[in-house]
Motif scaffolding. Structure first.
Motif, PDB file in Angstrom:
ATOM      1  N   GLN A  67      -4.996  -6.448  -4.567  1.00 39.66           N
ATOM      2  CA  GLN A  67      -5.027  -7.675  -5.380  1.00 39.66           C
ATOM      3  C   GLN A  67      -3.551  -7.817  -6.181  1.00 39.66           C
ATOM      4  OE1 GLN A  67      -8.393  -6.647  -7.542  1.00 39.66           O
ATOM      5  NE2 GLN A  67      -9.618  -8.464  -6.858  1.00 39.66           N
ATOM      6  N   CYS A  68      -3.044  -6.956  -6.674  1.00 41.14           N
ATOM      7  CA  CYS A  68      -1.769  -7.001  -7.221  1.00 41.14           C
ATOM      8  C   CYS A  68      -0.476  -7.321  -6.294  1.00 41.14           C
ATOM      9  CB  CYS A  68      -1.651  -5.822  -8.324  1.00 41.14           C
ATOM     10  SG  CYS A  68      -2.614  -5.713  -9.561  1.00 41.14           S
ATOM     11  N   CYS A  69      -0.564  -6.501  -5.039  1.00 40.08           N
ATOM     12  CA  CYS A  69       0.198  -6.536  -4.038  1.00 40.08           C
ATOM     13  C   CYS A  69       0.318  -8.045  -3.689  1.00 40.08           C
ATOM     14  CB  CYS A  69       0.145  -5.794  -2.906  1.00 40.08           C
ATOM     15  SG  CYS A  69       0.713  -4.180  -3.340  1.00 40.08           S
ATOM     16  N   ARG A  70      -0.879  -8.651  -3.639  1.00 43.00           N
ATOM     17  CA  ARG A  70      -0.866 -10.146  -3.100  1.00 43.00           C
ATOM     18  C   ARG A  70      -0.551 -11.025  -4.026  1.00 43.00           C
ATOM     19  NH1 ARG A  70      -0.518 -10.561   2.207  1.00 43.00           N
ATOM     20  NH2 ARG A  70      -1.577  -8.672   3.127  1.00 43.00           N
ATOM     21  N   ALA A  71      -0.411 -10.763  -5.278  1.00 41.41           N
ATOM     22  CA  ALA A  71       0.069 -11.306  -6.681  1.00 41.41           C
ATOM     23  C   ALA A  71       1.493 -11.797  -6.646  1.00 41.41           C
ATOM     24  CB  ALA A  71      -0.500 -10.879  -7.813  1.00 41.41           C
ATOM     25  N   PHE A  72       2.301 -11.119  -5.710  1.00 42.80           N
ATOM     26  CA  PHE A  72       3.819 -11.422  -5.656  1.00 42.80           C
ATOM     27  C   PHE A  72       3.938 -12.670  -5.002  1.00 42.80           C
ATOM     28  CE2 PHE A  72       5.010  -6.958  -5.835  1.00 42.80           C
ATOM     29  CZ  PHE A  72       6.454  -7.014  -6.333  1.00 42.80           C
ATOM     30  N   LEU A  73       5.084 -13.391  -5.601  1.00 45.35           N
ATOM     31  CA  LEU A  73       5.495 -14.779  -5.073  1.00 45.35           C
ATOM     32  C   LEU A  73       6.655 -14.334  -3.999  1.00 45.35           C
ATOM     33  CD1 LEU A  73       5.483 -17.611  -4.886  1.00 45.35           C
ATOM     34  CD2 LEU A  73       6.981 -17.900  -6.800  1.00 45.35           C
ATOM     35  N   ALA A  74       6.087 -13.789  -2.743  1.00 48.10           N
ATOM     36  CA  ALA A  74       7.273 -13.494  -1.882  1.00 48.10           C
ATOM     37  C   ALA A  74       6.901 -13.890  -0.649  1.00 48.10           C
ATOM     38  CB  ALA A  74       7.331 -11.806  -2.237  1.00 48.10           C
ATOM     39  N   SER A  75       7.935 -13.886   0.279  1.00 47.86           N
ATOM     40  CA  SER A  75       8.133 -13.863   1.706  1.00 47.86           C
ATOM     41  C   SER A  75       7.753 -12.731   2.216  1.00 47.86           C
ATOM     42  CB  SER A  75       9.214 -14.373   2.212  1.00 47.86           C
ATOM     43  OG  SER A  75      10.298 -13.517   2.300  1.00 47.86           O
ATOM     44  N   PHE A  76       7.267 -12.429   3.794  1.00 48.87           N
ATOM     45  CA  PHE A  76       7.168 -11.130   4.084  1.00 48.87           C
ATOM     46  C   PHE A  76       8.293 -10.403   4.317  1.00 48.87           C
ATOM     47  CE2 PHE A  76       8.728 -13.387   7.804  1.00 48.87           C
ATOM     48  CZ  PHE A  76       9.558 -12.410   8.558  1.00 48.87           C
ATOM     49  N   LYS A  77       9.425 -11.142   4.320  1.00 49.76           N
ATOM     50  CA  LYS A  77      10.700 -10.249   4.341  1.00 49.76           C
ATOM     51  C   LYS A  77      10.943  -9.399   2.994  1.00 49.76           C
ATOM     52  CE  LYS A  77      13.248 -13.313   7.262  1.00 49.76           C
ATOM     53  NZ  LYS A  77      14.398 -14.289   7.175  1.00 49.76           N
ATOM     54  N   ALA A  90      11.368  -5.937 -15.054  1.00 53.90           N
ATOM     55  CA  ALA A  90      10.716  -6.135 -16.290  1.00 53.90           C
ATOM     56  C   ALA A  90       9.994  -7.696 -16.606  1.00 53.90           C
ATOM     57  CB  ALA A  90      11.393  -5.749 -17.583  1.00 53.90           C
ATOM     58  N   LEU A  91       9.815  -8.328 -15.272  1.00 56.34           N
ATOM     59  CA  LEU A  91       9.449  -9.889 -15.766  1.00 56.34           C
ATOM     60  C   LEU A  91       7.964  -9.677 -16.070  1.00 56.34           C
ATOM     61  CD1 LEU A  91      11.054 -11.378 -12.435  1.00 56.34           C
ATOM     62  CD2 LEU A  91      11.935 -11.558 -14.842  1.00 56.34           C
ATOM     63  N   PRO A  92       7.670 -10.843 -16.954  1.00 56.12           N
ATOM     64  CA  PRO A  92       6.223 -10.602 -17.273  1.00 56.12           C
ATOM     65  C   PRO A  92       5.299 -10.841 -16.264  1.00 56.12           C
ATOM     66  CG  PRO A  92       7.493 -12.092 -18.800  1.00 56.12           C
ATOM     67  CD  PRO A  92       8.388 -11.926 -17.537  1.00 56.12           C
ATOM     68  N   ALA A  93       5.839 -11.704 -15.034  1.00 57.34           N
ATOM     69  CA  ALA A  93       4.798 -11.668 -13.924  1.00 57.34           C
ATOM     70  C   ALA A  93       4.833 -10.648 -12.931  1.00 57.34           C
ATOM     71  CB  ALA A  93       5.181 -13.200 -13.242  1.00 57.34           C
ATOM     72  N   GLY A  94       5.589  -9.621 -13.235  1.00 61.43           N
ATOM     73  CA  GLY A  94       5.886  -8.559 -12.081  1.00 61.43           C
ATOM     74  C   GLY A  94       4.293  -7.862 -11.905  1.00 61.43           C
ATOM     75  N   PRO A  95       3.739  -8.229 -10.814  1.00 66.40           N
ATOM     76  CA  PRO A  95       2.439  -7.615 -10.536  1.00 66.40           C
ATOM     77  C   PRO A  95       2.374  -6.021 -10.418  1.00 66.40           C
ATOM     78  CG  PRO A  95       3.377  -8.383  -8.458  1.00 66.40           C
ATOM     79  CD  PRO A  95       4.228  -8.800  -9.609  1.00 66.40           C
ATOM     80  N   MET A  96       3.482  -5.347 -10.240  1.00 66.21           N
ATOM     81  CA  MET A  96       3.433  -3.950 -10.249  1.00 66.21           C
ATOM     82  C   MET A  96       3.469  -3.164 -11.632  1.00 66.21           C
ATOM     83  SD  MET A  96       3.351  -2.727  -7.060  1.00 66.21           S
ATOM     84  CE  MET A  96       2.324  -4.135  -7.066  1.00 66.21           C
ATOM     85  N   GLY A 135      -0.762 -23.574  -6.376  1.00 69.07           N
ATOM     86  CA  GLY A 135      -1.213 -22.795  -5.263  1.00 69.07           C
ATOM     87  C   GLY A 135      -0.024 -21.561  -4.904  1.00 69.07           C
ATOM     88  N   LEU A 136      -0.521 -20.427  -4.829  1.00 74.83           N
ATOM     89  CA  LEU A 136       0.445 -19.468  -4.375  1.00 74.83           C
ATOM     90  C   LEU A 136       1.739 -19.295  -5.332  1.00 74.83           C
ATOM     91  CD1 LEU A 136       0.483 -19.936  -0.550  1.00 74.83           C
ATOM     92  CD2 LEU A 136      -0.865 -18.600  -1.909  1.00 74.83           C
ATOM     93  N   GLY A 137       1.661 -19.885  -6.620  1.00 75.05           N
ATOM     94  CA  GLY A 137       2.790 -19.702  -7.362  1.00 75.05           C
ATOM     95  C   GLY A 137       2.898 -18.331  -8.349  1.00 75.05           C
ATOM     96  N   SER A 166       2.629 -16.018 -11.098  1.00 76.88           N
ATOM     97  CA  SER A 166       1.339 -15.574 -12.028  1.00 76.88           C
ATOM     98  C   SER A 166       1.822 -16.370 -13.536  1.00 76.88           C
ATOM     99  CB  SER A 166       1.220 -14.217 -12.192  1.00 76.88           C
ATOM    100  OG  SER A 166       0.564 -13.781 -10.724  1.00 76.88           O
ATOM    101  N   GLY A 167       0.724 -16.920 -13.931  1.00 76.61           N
ATOM    102  CA  GLY A 167       1.130 -17.606 -15.474  1.00 76.61           C
ATOM    103  C   GLY A 167       0.291 -16.700 -16.580  1.00 76.61           C
ATOM    104  N   VAL A 168      -0.778 -16.127 -15.902  1.00 74.61           N
ATOM    105  CA  VAL A 168      -1.815 -15.221 -16.573  1.00 74.61           C
ATOM    106  C   VAL A 168      -2.389 -14.234 -15.685  1.00 74.61           C
ATOM    107  CG1 VAL A 168      -4.076 -15.048 -17.831  1.00 74.61           C
ATOM    108  CG2 VAL A 168      -2.495 -17.045 -17.964  1.00 74.61           C
ATOM    109  N   LEU A 169      -2.473 -13.087 -16.257  1.00 74.31           N
ATOM    110  CA  LEU A 169      -2.910 -11.763 -15.054  1.00 74.31           C
ATOM    111  C   LEU A 169      -3.615 -11.005 -16.066  1.00 74.31           C
ATOM    112  CD1 LEU A 169      -1.403 -10.169 -11.879  1.00 74.31           C
ATOM    113  CD2 LEU A 169      -3.214  -9.212 -13.335  1.00 74.31           C
ATOM    114  N   VAL A 170      -5.241 -10.898 -15.957  1.00 72.16           N
ATOM    115  CA  VAL A 170      -5.686  -9.922 -16.765  1.00 72.16           C
ATOM    116  C   VAL A 170      -6.913  -8.972 -15.891  1.00 72.16           C
ATOM    117  CG1 VAL A 170      -7.434  -9.859 -18.669  1.00 72.16           C
ATOM    118  CG2 VAL A 170      -6.077 -11.851 -18.386  1.00 72.16           C
TER     119      VAL A 170
END
Length: 273
Positions: free
Chosen positions: A89-99, A113-119, A185-187, A189-193
């Motif tokens: 779920q967190c890996c898929r929260a990345f806004l990232a291409s396959f590269k 240290a970005l607020p939206a960093g899913p790791m 969509g696919l943007g 994360s603005g909120v992640l709990v």
């Protein structure tokens, strides 16, 4: 993007004195994404040979800073632990291409240290601990919630290196719940709990990221009431700690955080009963 001020790339396996203009190079997805005019030399970690993910005898999981998001995703599919779905779920929260997915590293995401960093979201929610290495060989450990101190800020001294993040076995045994919101969509994360229910003592941890400038992890000995949860979040997050950027206004982030936290409280509270 070319970094035309960089004149040297050094292999991290061969120590040399740290100097102004140096930077660690992991996956490079951030370093090469925008100009870095202050850099003169990159210290390449790609040949260190660190095991991407290591399971300790006590059940703890150590994730190397150089582990890529794609590698972590593949490894998590083999995990038998109840918290395993949270990794994907967190890996898929990345806004990232396959590269990017195949080059970006866990350590790089944490150190940005970005607020939206899913790791940051994943490791903070599972009570992760960072191992930091100084230039003189000194080691110190910091919880993820203390390592990331603000938007783009981390507890990392000049020349210090994030070596790995360790997740305790007890956290991996938790049942988790995940909620994420974006303005599109696919943007980003603005909120992640994330909620984590401990099966041993019934305690509940609720971790808030993306909506706040730093990760906030709240621990309750038993699932709290709705009012107690709301009060705890309100007390833990100061008014100026709700993140404000193009991906969401503070008022919206705050509202959605309270909403998702309550959904998680109900979901995991029912599971506890």
């Amino acid at each position: 993007m070319d970094l035309n001020t960089v004149t040297e790339i050094r292999d991290a396996r061969h120590p040399a004195p740290w100097r102004p203009g140096d930077a660690w190079l992991g996956g490079g997805t951030y370093l090469f994404s925008e100009p870095q005019p202050h850099l003169r030399r990159l210290v390449d970690l790609s040949r260190t040979g660190w095991t991407p993910v290591h399971r300790h005898p006590d059940g703890a999981l150590e994730i190397a800073a150089t582990c890529t998001i794609a590698t972590l995703s593949r490894y998590a599919k083999t995990l038998p632990d109840p918290a395993a779905p949270l990794f994907e779920q967190c890996c898929r929260a990345f806004l990232a291409s396959f590269k990017i997915w195949n080059m970006a590293t866990v350590g790089g995401n944490l150190c940005n240290a970005l607020p939206a960093g899913p790791m940051t979201s994943l490791t903070a929610a599972l009570d992760g601990e960072c191992l930091l290495l100084a230039q003189d060989g000194t080691r110190r450990r910091r919880p993820v919630t203390g390592f990331v101190t603000g938007a783009g800020r981390k507890d990392l001294a000049e020349g210090e290196l994030l070596r790995s993040v360790t997740l305790p076995a007890r956290s991996l045994a938790c049942r988790t719940a995940f909620r994420q919101a974006s303005l599109y969509g696919l943007g980003r994360s603005g909120v992640l709990v994330i909620g984590a229910l401990d099966p041993l003592d019934g305690s509940l941890a609720v971790t808030v990221t993306a909506s706040t400038v730093r990760p906030v992890r709240l621990w309750f000995p038993l699932p709290p009431t709705a009012a107690a949860l709301r009060a705890a979040i309100g007390s833990a997050v100061a008014d100026d700690e709700w993140f404000d950027d193009i991906h969401g206004l503070p008022a919206w982030r705050r509202h959605m955080t309270f909403r998702y936290a309550e959904e998680i409280r109900r979901e995991l509270g029912e599971a506890a009963r």
